[in-house]
Enzyme design. Sequence first.
Site, PDB file in Angstrom:
ATOM      1  N   TYR A 171     -26.390  36.103 -24.561  1.00  0.00           N
ATOM      2  CA  TYR A 171     -25.583  36.834 -25.450  1.00  0.00           C
ATOM      3  C   TYR A 171     -24.153  36.118 -25.712  1.00  0.00           C
ATOM      4  O   TYR A 171     -23.000  37.047 -24.810  1.00  0.00           O
ATOM      5  CB  TYR A 171     -25.934  38.671 -24.217  1.00  0.00           C
ATOM      6  CG  TYR A 171     -27.296  39.506 -24.570  1.00  0.00           C
ATOM      7  CD1 TYR A 171     -27.752  39.112 -25.397  1.00  0.00           C
ATOM      8  CD2 TYR A 171     -27.405  39.906 -23.305  1.00  0.00           C
ATOM      9  CE1 TYR A 171     -29.359  40.327 -25.373  1.00  0.00           C
ATOM     10  CE2 TYR A 171     -28.467  40.843 -23.095  1.00  0.00           C
ATOM     11  CZ  TYR A 171     -29.463  40.874 -24.431  1.00  0.00           C
ATOM     12  OH  TYR A 171     -30.624  41.751 -23.948  1.00  0.00           O
TER      13      TYR A 171
ATOM     14  N   GLN B  26     -29.469  33.261 -19.418  1.00  0.00           N
ATOM     15  CA  GLN B  26     -29.527  33.443 -20.520  1.00  0.00           C
ATOM     16  C   GLN B  26     -28.531  34.047 -21.685  1.00  0.00           C
ATOM     17  O   GLN B  26     -27.999  34.915 -21.134  1.00  0.00           O
ATOM     18  CB  GLN B  26     -30.593  34.549 -20.574  1.00  0.00           C
ATOM     19  CG  GLN B  26     -31.332  35.490 -22.044  1.00  0.00           C
ATOM     20  CD  GLN B  26     -29.909  36.582 -22.512  1.00  0.00           C
ATOM     21  OE1 GLN B  26     -29.808  37.207 -21.780  1.00  0.00           O
ATOM     22  NE2 GLN B  26     -29.310  36.911 -23.371  1.00  0.00           N
TER      23      GLN B  26
ATOM     24  N   SER C 116     -29.070  36.854 -17.350  1.00  0.00           N
ATOM     25  CA  SER C 116     -28.801  37.473 -18.075  1.00  0.00           C
ATOM     26  C   SER C 116     -27.632  37.313 -18.107  1.00  0.00           C
ATOM     27  O   SER C 116     -27.128  37.966 -16.710  1.00  0.00           O
ATOM     28  CB  SER C 116     -29.642  39.010 -18.505  1.00  0.00           C
ATOM     29  OG  SER C 116     -28.847  40.005 -19.264  1.00  0.00           O
TER      30      SER C 116
ATOM     31  N   ASP D 263     -42.746  35.757 -25.162  1.00  0.00           N
ATOM     32  CA  ASP D 263     -42.984  37.038 -24.390  1.00  0.00           C
ATOM     33  C   ASP D 263     -43.855  38.147 -24.700  1.00  0.00           C
ATOM     34  O   ASP D 263     -43.409  38.338 -25.867  1.00  0.00           O
ATOM     35  CB  ASP D 263     -42.017  37.125 -22.917  1.00  0.00           C
ATOM     36  CG  ASP D 263     -40.824  37.766 -23.897  1.00  0.00           C
ATOM     37  OD1 ASP D 263     -40.841  38.516 -24.720  1.00  0.00           O
ATOM     38  OD2 ASP D 263     -39.877  37.233 -23.154  1.00  0.00           O
ATOM     39  N   SER D 264     -43.143  39.908 -24.297  1.00  0.00           N
ATOM     40  CA  SER D 264     -43.593  40.651 -24.807  1.00  0.00           C
ATOM     41  C   SER D 264     -45.627  41.664 -24.765  1.00  0.00           C
ATOM     42  O   SER D 264     -46.259  40.575 -25.083  1.00  0.00           O
ATOM     43  CB  SER D 264     -43.492  41.136 -25.950  1.00  0.00           C
ATOM     44  OG  SER D 264     -41.923  40.785 -25.977  1.00  0.00           O
TER      45      SER D 264
ATOM     46  N   VAL E 285     -46.671  40.943 -21.567  1.00  0.00           N
ATOM     47  CA  VAL E 285     -48.033  39.947 -20.573  1.00  0.00           C
ATOM     48  C   VAL E 285     -48.135  41.307 -19.124  1.00  0.00           C
ATOM     49  O   VAL E 285     -47.018  41.133 -18.222  1.00  0.00           O
ATOM     50  CB  VAL E 285     -47.321  38.937 -20.501  1.00  0.00           C
ATOM     51  CG1 VAL E 285     -48.206  38.444 -18.952  1.00  0.00           C
ATOM     52  CG2 VAL E 285     -47.180  37.830 -21.097  1.00  0.00           C
TER      53      VAL E 285
ATOM     54  N   GLY F 140     -41.035  40.506 -17.918  1.00  0.00           N
ATOM     55  CA  GLY F 140     -40.649  41.440 -17.711  1.00  0.00           C
ATOM     56  C   GLY F 140     -39.843  42.528 -17.226  1.00  0.00           C
ATOM     57  O   GLY F 140     -40.689  42.309 -15.376  1.00  0.00           O
TER      58      GLY F 140
ATOM     59  N   HIS G 267     -39.084  41.952 -26.921  1.00  0.00           N
ATOM     60  CA  HIS G 267     -38.206  42.462 -26.294  1.00  0.00           C
ATOM     61  C   HIS G 267     -38.488  43.237 -25.552  1.00  0.00           C
ATOM     62  O   HIS G 267     -37.946  44.564 -25.818  1.00  0.00           O
ATOM     63  CB  HIS G 267     -36.929  43.161 -27.108  1.00  0.00           C
ATOM     64  CG  HIS G 267     -35.315  43.020 -26.131  1.00  0.00           C
ATOM     65  ND1 HIS G 267     -34.630  42.122 -25.970  1.00  0.00           N
ATOM     66  CD2 HIS G 267     -34.913  43.821 -25.393  1.00  0.00           C
ATOM     67  CE1 HIS G 267     -33.417  42.292 -24.836  1.00  0.00           C
ATOM     68  NE2 HIS G 267     -33.916  43.581 -24.658  1.00  0.00           N
TER      69      HIS G 267
ATOM     70  N   ARG H 218     -33.221  54.655 -28.044  1.00  0.00           N
ATOM     71  CA  ARG H 218     -34.503  54.286 -26.849  1.00  0.00           C
ATOM     72  C   ARG H 218     -33.851  56.028 -26.855  1.00  0.00           C
ATOM     73  O   ARG H 218     -33.065  56.351 -25.911  1.00  0.00           O
ATOM     74  CB  ARG H 218     -34.454  53.665 -26.108  1.00  0.00           C
ATOM     75  CG  ARG H 218     -34.182  51.964 -26.335  1.00  0.00           C
ATOM     76  CD  ARG H 218     -34.482  51.163 -25.179  1.00  0.00           C
ATOM     77  NE  ARG H 218     -33.570  49.791 -25.888  1.00  0.00           N
ATOM     78  CZ  ARG H 218     -33.509  48.957 -25.162  1.00  0.00           C
ATOM     79  NH1 ARG H 218     -32.739  49.207 -23.612  1.00  0.00           N
ATOM     80  NH2 ARG H 218     -33.600  47.641 -26.197  1.00  0.00           N
TER      81      ARG H 218
HETATM   82  C1  FNR Z   1     -35.149  43.234 -21.059  1.00  0.00           C
HETATM   83  N1  FNR Z   1     -35.100  42.075 -21.573  1.00  0.00           N
HETATM   84  C2  FNR Z   1     -33.685  41.333 -21.766  1.00  0.00           C
HETATM   85  N2  FNR Z   1     -33.274  40.250 -22.869  1.00  0.00           N
HETATM   86  C3  FNR Z   1     -32.601  38.868 -22.954  1.00  0.00           C
HETATM   87  O1  FNR Z   1     -33.215  38.571 -23.582  1.00  0.00           O
HETATM   88  N3  FNR Z   1     -31.843  39.820 -21.653  1.00  0.00           N
HETATM   89  C4  FNR Z   1     -31.430  40.708 -21.272  1.00  0.00           C
HETATM   90  O2  FNR Z   1     -30.778  40.770 -20.941  1.00  0.00           O
HETATM   91  C5  FNR Z   1     -32.639  41.362 -21.080  1.00  0.00           C
HETATM   92  N4  FNR Z   1     -32.674  43.034 -20.917  1.00  0.00           N
HETATM   93  C6  FNR Z   1     -34.011  43.960 -20.613  1.00  0.00           C
HETATM   94  C7  FNR Z   1     -34.039  45.226 -19.055  1.00  0.00           C
HETATM   95  C8  FNR Z   1     -35.268  45.025 -19.383  1.00  0.00           C
HETATM   96  C9  FNR Z   1     -35.252  46.375 -18.586  1.00  0.00           C
HETATM   97  C10 FNR Z   1     -36.667  45.156 -20.382  1.00  0.00           C
HETATM   98  C11 FNR Z   1     -37.994  45.592 -19.899  1.00  0.00           C
HETATM   99  C12 FNR Z   1     -36.360  44.063 -21.269  1.00  0.00           C
HETATM  100  C13 FNR Z   1     -36.002  41.690 -22.282  1.00  0.00           C
HETATM  101  C14 FNR Z   1     -36.845  40.779 -21.251  1.00  0.00           C
HETATM  102  O3  FNR Z   1     -35.751  39.447 -21.276  1.00  0.00           O
HETATM  103  C15 FNR Z   1     -38.684  40.552 -22.093  1.00  0.00           C
HETATM  104  O4  FNR Z   1     -38.383  39.730 -23.693  1.00  0.00           O
HETATM  105  C16 FNR Z   1     -39.097  41.725 -21.796  1.00  0.00           C
HETATM  106  O5  FNR Z   1     -39.331  42.182 -20.766  1.00  0.00           O
HETATM  107  C17 FNR Z   1     -40.193  40.799 -21.489  1.00  0.00           C
HETATM  108  O6  FNR Z   1     -41.718  41.446 -22.131  1.00  0.00           O
HETATM  109  P1  FNR Z   1     -42.586  42.566 -20.871  1.00  0.00           P
HETATM  110  O7  FNR Z   1     -42.988  41.305 -19.826  1.00  0.00           O
HETATM  111  O8  FNR Z   1     -41.711  43.176 -20.432  1.00  0.00           O
HETATM  112  O9  FNR Z   1     -43.380  43.180 -21.847  1.00  0.00           O
END
Ligand code: FNR
Length: 402
Positions: free
Chosen positions: A154, A152, A119, A326-327, A329, A349, A295, A189
């Site tokens: 941003y 990745q 990230s 993703d999301s 799993v 994640g 996400h 959140r």
């Molecule tokens: C993330 N995710 C995320 N995505 C991204 O592109 N850059 C990031 O810095 C982050 N940071 C991040 C922190 C935390 C604590 C979480 C839980 C998630 C999203 C991540 O890449 C992914 O999309 C999800 O976590 C996938 O879902 P599951 O597997 O966590 O259910």
Amino acid sequence: RQNFWKSNEGENPLFNTDPGHLEEQAKAKLTQNGWFYASSNAGQSHTHTANRQAFYRHRIIPRMLVDTNLRDTKTSIFGHEVNAPIGFAPVGINKIYHPHGELPVASAAGGLGLPYALSTAGSQPIEDVAASNDAGAAHSKDGSGSAVRFFQLYMPHDDELTRSLLQRAVDSGFTACILTLDTWQLGWRHDDVATSNYAFYHGQGADLGLTDPVFQRRLKEAGIDPKTQPNEAGAMWIDNVWHGRAHTWEKAVWAMKLWKELSGGKPFCLKGIQSVDDAQKAVEHGFDGIVVSNHAGRQVDGAVASLDALEKIVQAVGDKTYVMYDSGVRSASDVFKALALGAQFVWIGRLWIWGLSIMGETGVDHVVRSLLADLDILMNVAGFQSIDQIKKDGRKHLESGP
Ligand code: FNR
């Protein structure tokens, strides 16, 4: 045969990898701020819940008398062979979970022969994470490690800073770039808001940014010394990259062209696609792939379940671009279902975050190795010899409905 059973290190890793247990164990290890950051979802967690429920609406129909004695979880992603269609999704500020942050995660991924995504919000320099990923691959016990890493992005609104980050990723051997679209601003959140957690992130050391030469220049121009004012420096990094200001399709295309120019044409994907319209636009603009993701339910509360979005998107563009998922799993059967519904590749994640929180690299290795063992066994008992077979025939072996 691939050996998923033994962990790499000496520490006893035999903690229970049931997702519910993982959460409990991670919560016990983390500070309250750390736990809130990792576990919080947008709003009432409706999207997070919907992600899980969508998996329950598809049920696997096992098939019998298939010769699965020689089965294989291997697959490839953008021409790189990897040990399974599972990658480490990008997650920011890993020093919240472990003093060495991203390094143990990148090392574990390399050792397991699975893709790793770093990230932009990482708490270690890009170069060090790449070295750790290489070292993990080189030291993998059965020799099947591999260093396939995605950067990745941003995207900062400061173009010079974007160029510098991408150049560093190219110089550090990243094989592809993923631009995350859904988080130019963090979702609402409650746990984080109630504890002013956003100020906490600033103090966690966004070393990936602080080690960037262009960002260092920006700090100097603003009169901020990161050594004596780490919170201010962290806050400026976060402001610089996220801003709360959205980007446009034109800007995403600009970033892709820049990455292609710097990397000599390596793949550039979009993460956070949830609508068929956006998936079609991604194809029209020539992106190499998309990650269907919400996400983990942390951005838009009440959003469509990522798995439901996947099915529609695959029907529309599955033969025109590389669709990843993703999301939500949490198990091998979830991986199976996403592949059967048309995903070419799946990212996880929270599963690896819990492993990292519980026991560092050993914990990550144990959690993900368990998922791989689960997948190997699932393929055996459900009657599938290869990942390609799941992608080809899996849909016919899902019963879908309420
Ligand atoms: C993330 N995710 C995320 N995505 C991204 O592109 N850059 C990031 O810095 C982050 N940071 C991040 C922190 C935390 C604590 C979480 C839980 C998630 C999203 C991540 O890449 C992914 O999309 C999800 O976590 C996938 O879902 P599951 O597997 O966590 O259910």
